[in-house]
Design an enzyme around this catalytic site. Structure first.
Site, PDB file in Angstrom:
ATOM      1  N   ASP A 249      -0.143  -7.592   1.682  1.00  0.00           N
ATOM      2  CA  ASP A 249       0.343  -6.087   1.901  1.00  0.00           C
ATOM      3  C   ASP A 249       1.730  -6.072   2.061  1.00  0.00           C
ATOM      4  O   ASP A 249       2.596  -5.760   2.804  1.00  0.00           O
ATOM      5  CB  ASP A 249      -0.221  -5.370   2.881  1.00  0.00           C
ATOM      6  CG  ASP A 249       0.220  -3.974   2.877  1.00  0.00           C
ATOM      7  OD1 ASP A 249       0.569  -3.531   1.688  1.00  0.00           O
ATOM      8  OD2 ASP A 249      -0.233  -3.328   3.787  1.00  0.00           O
TER       9      ASP A 249
ATOM     10  N   GLN B 229       0.459   5.575  11.662  1.00  0.00           N
ATOM     11  CA  GLN B 229       0.438   6.247  10.108  1.00  0.00           C
ATOM     12  C   GLN B 229       1.977   6.713  10.205  1.00  0.00           C
ATOM     13  O   GLN B 229       2.545   7.568  10.915  1.00  0.00           O
ATOM     14  CB  GLN B 229      -0.578   7.332   9.769  1.00  0.00           C
ATOM     15  CG  GLN B 229      -1.804   6.858   9.361  1.00  0.00           C
ATOM     16  CD  GLN B 229      -2.792   5.930  10.156  1.00  0.00           C
ATOM     17  OE1 GLN B 229      -2.431   6.305  11.288  1.00  0.00           O
ATOM     18  NE2 GLN B 229      -3.185   5.118   9.761  1.00  0.00           N
ATOM     19  N   GLY B 230       2.436   6.256   8.999  1.00  0.00           N
ATOM     20  CA  GLY B 230       4.024   6.627   8.813  1.00  0.00           C
ATOM     21  C   GLY B 230       5.003   5.696   9.123  1.00  0.00           C
ATOM     22  O   GLY B 230       6.206   5.617   8.551  1.00  0.00           O
ATOM     23  N   ASP B 231       4.498   4.620   9.642  1.00  0.00           N
ATOM     24  CA  ASP B 231       5.292   3.381  10.102  1.00  0.00           C
ATOM     25  C   ASP B 231       5.152   2.243   9.101  1.00  0.00           C
ATOM     26  O   ASP B 231       5.981   1.373   9.237  1.00  0.00           O
ATOM     27  CB  ASP B 231       4.897   2.776  11.374  1.00  0.00           C
ATOM     28  CG  ASP B 231       5.360   3.713  12.550  1.00  0.00           C
ATOM     29  OD1 ASP B 231       6.531   4.439  12.594  1.00  0.00           O
ATOM     30  OD2 ASP B 231       4.412   4.147  13.664  1.00  0.00           O
ATOM     31  N   SER B 232       4.127   2.488   8.251  1.00  0.00           N
ATOM     32  CA  SER B 232       3.748   1.296   7.330  1.00  0.00           C
ATOM     33  C   SER B 232       4.971   1.040   6.585  1.00  0.00           C
ATOM     34  O   SER B 232       5.796   2.048   6.124  1.00  0.00           O
ATOM     35  CB  SER B 232       2.659   1.962   6.522  1.00  0.00           C
ATOM     36  OG  SER B 232       1.564   1.628   6.984  1.00  0.00           O
TER      37      SER B 232
ATOM     38  N   HIS C 109       0.877  -1.203  -0.095  1.00  0.00           N
ATOM     39  CA  HIS C 109      -0.091   0.170  -0.184  1.00  0.00           C
ATOM     40  C   HIS C 109       0.963   1.326  -0.004  1.00  0.00           C
ATOM     41  O   HIS C 109       0.287   2.501  -0.061  1.00  0.00           O
ATOM     42  CB  HIS C 109      -0.974  -0.023   1.307  1.00  0.00           C
ATOM     43  CG  HIS C 109      -0.681   0.311   2.479  1.00  0.00           C
ATOM     44  ND1 HIS C 109      -0.203  -0.478   3.605  1.00  0.00           N
ATOM     45  CD2 HIS C 109      -0.236   1.633   3.096  1.00  0.00           C
ATOM     46  CE1 HIS C 109       0.240   0.271   4.693  1.00  0.00           C
ATOM     47  NE2 HIS C 109       0.212   1.548   4.290  1.00  0.00           N
TER      48      HIS C 109
HETATM   49  N1  ARG Z   1      -1.346   2.357   7.296  1.00  0.00           N
HETATM   50  C1  ARG Z   1      -0.573   2.881   8.229  1.00  0.00           C
HETATM   51  C2  ARG Z   1       0.728   3.732   7.165  1.00  0.00           C
HETATM   52  O1  ARG Z   1       0.536   3.913   6.026  1.00  0.00           O
HETATM   53  C3  ARG Z   1       0.002   2.267   9.177  1.00  0.00           C
HETATM   54  C4  ARG Z   1      -0.875   1.708  10.248  1.00  0.00           C
HETATM   55  C5  ARG Z   1      -0.571   0.907  11.153  1.00  0.00           C
HETATM   56  N2  ARG Z   1      -1.449   0.964  12.210  1.00  0.00           N
HETATM   57  C6  ARG Z   1      -1.779   0.508  13.479  1.00  0.00           C
HETATM   58  N3  ARG Z   1      -2.340   0.670  14.153  1.00  0.00           N
HETATM   59  N4  ARG Z   1      -0.886  -0.592  13.659  1.00  0.00           N
HETATM   60  O2  ARG Z   1       1.674   4.275   7.889  1.00  0.00           O
END
Ligand code: ARG
Length: 283
Positions: free
Chosen positions: A129, A226-229, A82
């Protein structure tokens, strides 16, 4: 004098109020980071990468951090599908050996190829993913803060402690971390995690075998955001997960969800073999 001053301060107040009320708007699109963690050093997670993207419609914009990734070979990184879907290699820079989200220290390399899982989103939202990035040039792995991490071959057991790292937001819809953060979170079994997510968004999100969960159930407070993905989830010094998704961040009721590296190994290993074969032919 005394009449002018209140006027000035009123004006300032109005300006301040406008500033504050415009803040929530800046949060979109949502950019998540490590929640409830601690400051670390890239020398302690030398496999950690920062993926920086440039918007193709605004080429004058600088590259900026959007996701994490991990080094799995001198010229291969693994990240979340993603993070890189609908982008081309020239939009990316990969930064290794840095502690900072928006500095230009460390080693900066380009991406020559994006290999995205063909079954991303197949059976469920965020299914499979995962994506590989071919780096050019190769990273200098003879460095204490730039190293590859071995891929786990068995899914970790529920309760095992994992370490997640990144520059993501420190609260849901909060702001990103300037320094690299890490957090230690126990693994949750897929069965329990799937049951936890049953009542979320009318059961729209299912936990498949390509996923892995981690969270402090009933307590919360520790999670990726968000940002850790695309970044690493490490168990016993092996890469077991890739930060993928979650209901907000660090909620007591919903664990964080990761791409399950051991279960995705057949795909990863096949792609790595293809890359190696192609390279032999070209040489
Ligand atoms: N989708 C998020 C990103 O793009 C990461 C989300 C992780 N969320 C969580 N609650 N562990 O950075």
């Amino acid at each position: 004098m005394s009449r002018v001053l209140p006027c000035v301060s009123l004006g300032l107040l109005v300006l301040l109020a406008l500033e504050v009320s415009s803040l929530p708007l800046q949060d979109e699109p949502i950019d998540p980071r490590i929640v409830g963690g601690y400051e670390t050093d890239v020398a302690l997670c030398p496999y950690q990468l920062s993926l920086r993207r440039k918007a193709i419609t605004a080429p004058q914009n600088a590259f900026s951090h959007v996701c994490g990734a991990s080094i799995i070979a001198e010229d291969i990184a693994i990240t979340a599908a993603h993070c890189i879907s609908a982008t081309v290699p020239s939009q990316w820079k990969v930064v290794a050996g840095t502690n900072y989200r928006n500095e230009t220290d460390g080693v900066i390399v380009s991406v020559s190829q994006i290999i995205m899982h063909e079954q991303y989103y197949k059976e469920a939202r965020y299914d499979n993913d995962v994506a590989l990035l071919v780096l050019n040039p190769s990273l200098p792995l003879n460095n204490h803060n730039i190293k590859a991490i071995p891929l786990a071959s068995e899914p970790p057991l529920a309760g095992a402690m994992s370490k997640i790292s990144g520059w993501g937001t420190t609260t849901y819809r909060g702001s990103s971390s300037y320094v690299l953060l890490a957090v230690d979170v126990p693994i949750v079994s897929n069965e329990v995690c799937d049951a936890d997510y049953e009542d979320y968004e009318d059961g729209l999100f299912n936990i498949t075998s390509s996923m892995l969960c981690a969270g402090v159930r009933g307590v919360g407070g520790k999670d990726a955001c968000q940002g850790d993905s695309g970044g690493p989830l490490v168990v016993n010094r092996q890469l077991a997960g890739v930060v993928s998704w979650g209901a907000e961040c660090a909620l007591a009721e919903y664990p964080g969800v990761y791409a399950n590296v051991p279960n995705l190994r057949p795909w990863i290993d096949a792609k790595l073999a293809e890359i190696t074969l192609l390279r032999k032919k070209l040489n």
